[in-house]
Design a protein around this motif. Structure first.
Motif, PDB file in Angstrom:
ATOM      1  N   ASN A   2      31.790 -16.443  39.660  1.00 38.97           N
ATOM      2  CA  ASN A   2      32.773 -17.473  39.417  1.00 38.97           C
ATOM      3  C   ASN A   2      32.433 -18.701  40.244  1.00 38.97           C
ATOM      4  O   ASN A   2      32.010 -18.603  41.398  1.00 38.97           O
ATOM      5  CB  ASN A   2      34.158 -16.963  39.785  1.00 38.97           C
ATOM      6  CG  ASN A   2      34.596 -15.826  38.892  1.00 38.97           C
ATOM      7  OD1 ASN A   2      34.240 -15.788  37.706  1.00 38.97           O
ATOM      8  ND2 ASN A   2      35.349 -14.893  39.448  1.00 38.97           N
ATOM      9  N   GLU A   3      32.672 -19.862  39.626  1.00 36.32           N
ATOM     10  CA  GLU A   3      32.328 -21.086  40.334  1.00 36.32           C
ATOM     11  C   GLU A   3      33.270 -21.304  41.505  1.00 36.32           C
ATOM     12  O   GLU A   3      34.469 -21.115  41.399  1.00 36.32           O
ATOM     13  CB  GLU A   3      32.387 -22.274  39.391  1.00 36.32           C
ATOM     14  CG  GLU A   3      31.868 -23.561  40.030  1.00 36.32           C
ATOM     15  CD  GLU A   3      31.623 -24.639  38.999  1.00 36.32           C
ATOM     16  OE1 GLU A   3      31.336 -25.765  39.395  1.00 36.32           O
ATOM     17  OE2 GLU A   3      31.718 -24.332  37.812  1.00 36.32           O
ATOM     18  N   GLN A   4      32.717 -21.679  42.636  1.00 35.40           N
ATOM     19  CA  GLN A   4      33.497 -21.902  43.851  1.00 35.40           C
ATOM     20  C   GLN A   4      33.197 -23.302  44.360  1.00 35.40           C
ATOM     21  O   GLN A   4      32.044 -23.765  44.326  1.00 35.40           O
ATOM     22  CB  GLN A   4      33.114 -20.844  44.904  1.00 35.40           C
ATOM     23  CG  GLN A   4      33.882 -20.951  46.208  1.00 35.40           C
ATOM     24  CD  GLN A   4      33.571 -19.772  47.117  1.00 35.40           C
ATOM     25  OE1 GLN A   4      33.146 -18.714  46.673  1.00 35.40           O
ATOM     26  NE2 GLN A   4      33.783 -19.955  48.408  1.00 35.40           N
ATOM     27  N   GLU A   5      34.229 -23.995  44.838  1.00 34.55           N
ATOM     28  CA  GLU A   5      34.024 -25.352  45.323  1.00 34.55           C
ATOM     29  C   GLU A   5      33.093 -25.340  46.529  1.00 34.55           C
ATOM     30  O   GLU A   5      33.256 -24.530  47.452  1.00 34.55           O
ATOM     31  CB  GLU A   5      35.349 -25.979  45.705  1.00 34.55           C
ATOM     32  CG  GLU A   5      35.224 -27.437  46.143  1.00 34.55           C
ATOM     33  CD  GLU A   5      36.556 -28.069  46.461  1.00 34.55           C
ATOM     34  OE1 GLU A   5      36.568 -29.215  46.918  1.00 34.55           O
ATOM     35  OE2 GLU A   5      37.589 -27.397  46.242  1.00 34.55           O
ATOM     36  N   LEU A   6      32.124 -26.236  46.488  1.00 36.77           N
ATOM     37  CA  LEU A   6      31.138 -26.291  47.566  1.00 36.77           C
ATOM     38  C   LEU A   6      31.517 -27.356  48.583  1.00 36.77           C
ATOM     39  O   LEU A   6      31.711 -28.523  48.230  1.00 36.77           O
ATOM     40  CB  LEU A   6      29.753 -26.593  46.991  1.00 36.77           C
ATOM     41  CG  LEU A   6      29.180 -25.564  46.030  1.00 36.77           C
ATOM     42  CD1 LEU A   6      27.838 -26.033  45.481  1.00 36.77           C
ATOM     43  CD2 LEU A   6      29.020 -24.215  46.720  1.00 36.77           C
ATOM     44  N   LYS A   7      31.589 -26.951  49.830  1.00 35.43           N
ATOM     45  CA  LYS A   7      31.831 -27.900  50.902  1.00 35.43           C
ATOM     46  C   LYS A   7      30.526 -28.622  51.209  1.00 35.43           C
ATOM     47  O   LYS A   7      29.481 -27.985  51.380  1.00 35.43           O
ATOM     48  CB  LYS A   7      32.323 -27.159  52.151  1.00 35.43           C
ATOM     49  CG  LYS A   7      32.603 -28.064  53.331  1.00 35.43           C
ATOM     50  CD  LYS A   7      33.031 -27.239  54.544  1.00 35.43           C
ATOM     51  CE  LYS A   7      33.220 -28.133  55.761  1.00 35.43           C
ATOM     52  NZ  LYS A   7      33.575 -27.326  56.955  1.00 35.43           N
ATOM     53  N   LYS A   8      30.580 -29.930  51.266  1.00 39.07           N
ATOM     54  CA  LYS A   8      29.363 -30.700  51.531  1.00 39.07           C
ATOM     55  C   LYS A   8      28.893 -30.468  52.963  1.00 39.07           C
ATOM     56  O   LYS A   8      29.689 -30.499  53.899  1.00 39.07           O
ATOM     57  CB  LYS A   8      29.620 -32.185  51.303  1.00 39.07           C
ATOM     58  CG  LYS A   8      30.031 -32.532  49.867  1.00 39.07           C
ATOM     59  CD  LYS A   8      28.912 -32.225  48.893  1.00 39.07           C
ATOM     60  CE  LYS A   8      29.277 -32.636  47.468  1.00 39.07           C
ATOM     61  NZ  LYS A   8      30.329 -31.790  46.870  1.00 39.07           N
ATOM     62  N   PRO A   9      27.581 -30.229  53.149  1.00 40.74           N
ATOM     63  CA  PRO A   9      27.078 -30.015  54.510  1.00 40.74           C
ATOM     64  C   PRO A   9      27.108 -31.303  55.316  1.00 40.74           C
ATOM     65  O   PRO A   9      27.049 -32.399  54.764  1.00 40.74           O
ATOM     66  CB  PRO A   9      25.639 -29.547  54.266  1.00 40.74           C
ATOM     67  CG  PRO A   9      25.268 -30.150  52.950  1.00 40.74           C
ATOM     68  CD  PRO A   9      26.530 -30.160  52.131  1.00 40.74           C
ATOM     69  N   SER A  10      27.190 -31.145  56.625  1.00 38.99           N
ATOM     70  CA  SER A  10      27.099 -32.327  57.487  1.00 38.99           C
ATOM     71  C   SER A  10      25.635 -32.765  57.571  1.00 38.99           C
ATOM     72  O   SER A  10      24.717 -31.960  57.402  1.00 38.99           O
ATOM     73  CB  SER A  10      27.633 -32.014  58.884  1.00 38.99           C
ATOM     74  OG  SER A  10      26.814 -31.061  59.534  1.00 38.99           O
ATOM     75  N   PHE A  23      25.658 -26.320  57.017  1.00 37.44           N
ATOM     76  CA  PHE A  23      26.503 -25.904  55.897  1.00 37.44           C
ATOM     77  C   PHE A  23      27.766 -25.183  56.338  1.00 37.44           C
ATOM     78  O   PHE A  23      28.759 -25.155  55.614  1.00 37.44           O
ATOM     79  CB  PHE A  23      25.698 -25.002  54.955  1.00 37.44           C
ATOM     80  CG  PHE A  23      24.596 -25.721  54.226  1.00 37.44           C
ATOM     81  CD1 PHE A  23      23.402 -26.039  54.862  1.00 37.44           C
ATOM     82  CD2 PHE A  23      24.756 -26.090  52.908  1.00 37.44           C
ATOM     83  CE1 PHE A  23      22.384 -26.716  54.197  1.00 37.44           C
ATOM     84  CE2 PHE A  23      23.752 -26.762  52.227  1.00 37.44           C
ATOM     85  CZ  PHE A  23      22.561 -27.078  52.884  1.00 37.44           C
ATOM     86  N   SER A  24      27.716 -24.522  57.477  1.00 36.92           N
ATOM     87  CA  SER A  24      28.862 -23.727  57.908  1.00 36.92           C
ATOM     88  C   SER A  24      28.636 -23.316  59.361  1.00 36.92           C
ATOM     89  O   SER A  24      27.527 -23.445  59.905  1.00 36.92           O
ATOM     90  CB  SER A  24      28.987 -22.487  57.014  1.00 36.92           C
ATOM     91  OG  SER A  24      30.004 -21.635  57.480  1.00 36.92           O
ATOM     92  N   ASP A  25      29.668 -22.822  60.001  1.00 38.25           N
ATOM     93  CA  ASP A  25      29.502 -22.209  61.321  1.00 38.25           C
ATOM     94  C   ASP A  25      29.645 -20.689  61.221  1.00 38.25           C
ATOM     95  O   ASP A  25      29.771 -20.001  62.232  1.00 38.25           O
ATOM     96  CB  ASP A  25      30.507 -22.781  62.331  1.00 38.25           C
ATOM     97  CG  ASP A  25      31.944 -22.646  61.858  1.00 38.25           C
ATOM     98  OD1 ASP A  25      32.174 -22.064  60.777  1.00 38.25           O
ATOM     99  OD2 ASP A  25      32.843 -23.126  62.579  1.00 38.25           O
TER     100      ASP A  25
END
Length: 236
Positions: A2-10, A23-25
């Motif tokens: 299922n498509e999941q919203e992607l958080k933009k990387p810093s 991308f994440s901690d």
């Protein structure tokens, strides 16, 4: 998937020709899939010199004749905007099977691992070889892949005093990770066995047989099979 919203990387410029995307901690499969997909997409872009994926980050090295700091950030954002989480199943990876001769003869820490974890040596072998691992990062030495995660029962810290010499092919665990030493080097992980195969092919384009995103499975073999496949019993 299922498509999941992607958080933009810093985005952070770390030199005049390299930037780091975070991308994440949190280390997890979703973040690893995200990094893998962006890594694949950026490989096709002119002016990208090198890409170094890790657990939660991607280092992008670029040609300064193609990009300045503003142009590379714009290019990367365009690439990421074109990616959907539904693309994650399309990653180009493979499964690598590594034969391992487990035991104290070539795995001097396997008895201590069993004692620390409160299980038998046979359980260490069964748990380690029955898990499929993901290659989250490659580093430390050419061909050295950081594989996770080991079963909870096998969690054990690094050695308090690292060895000055760990034989090439040694299979080791530490914390939630496992790895194979591709060349003889110092090392502080717990050694439980050894593979007879070479982890680095100096004549290949990719150099290492394990790439980030690959799945790795360890397959127990006997002492005779280990020797027949070219394994060495050289000690520590």
């Amino acid at each position: 998937m299922n498509e999941q919203e992607l958080k933009k990387p810093s985005f952070a410029l770390v030199s005049d020709h390299a930037c780091l995307l975070t991308f994440s901690d949190v280390i997890d499969e979703f973040t690893a899939d995200y990094i893998s997909r962006v890594n694949q997409a950026l490989k096709t872009i002119d002016g990208i010199v090198d890409l170094v994926p890790s657990y939660t980050t991607l280092l992008v090295v670029f040609d300064m004749d193609h990009y300045d700091r503003f142009a590379i950030e714009k290019q990367i954002k365009e690439v990421i905007a074109s990616i959907s989480s539904s693309d994650f199943g399309q990653r180009d990876t493979c499964e690598v099977v590594i034969p391992v001769y487990y035991g104290a003869e070539v795995g001097p820490d396997i008895d201590d691992v069993a004692k620390h974890c409160g299980i038998q040596v046979d359980d260490v072998i069964r748990l380690h070889s029955s898990t499929r691992y993901r290659a989250y990062a490659v580093g430390f030495a050419p061909g050295y892949a950081f594989l996770g995660n080991t079963p909870d029962t096998l969690h054990i810290p690094r050695k308090e005093t690292p060895r000055l010499k760990v034989i090439a092919g040694s299979v080791a665990i530490a914390e939630r990770q496992t790895a194979v030493y591709p060349s003889t080097s110092p090392g502080g992980w717990q050694i439980i066995g050894r593979t007879p195969i070479q982890l680095v092919d100096w004549g290949s384009e990719n150099l290492a047989i394990i790439e980030v995103g690959d799945t790795v499975k360890f397959e127990p073999i006997s002492r005779d099979e280990f020797l027949a496949q070219g394994g060495s019993l050289d000690g520590f």
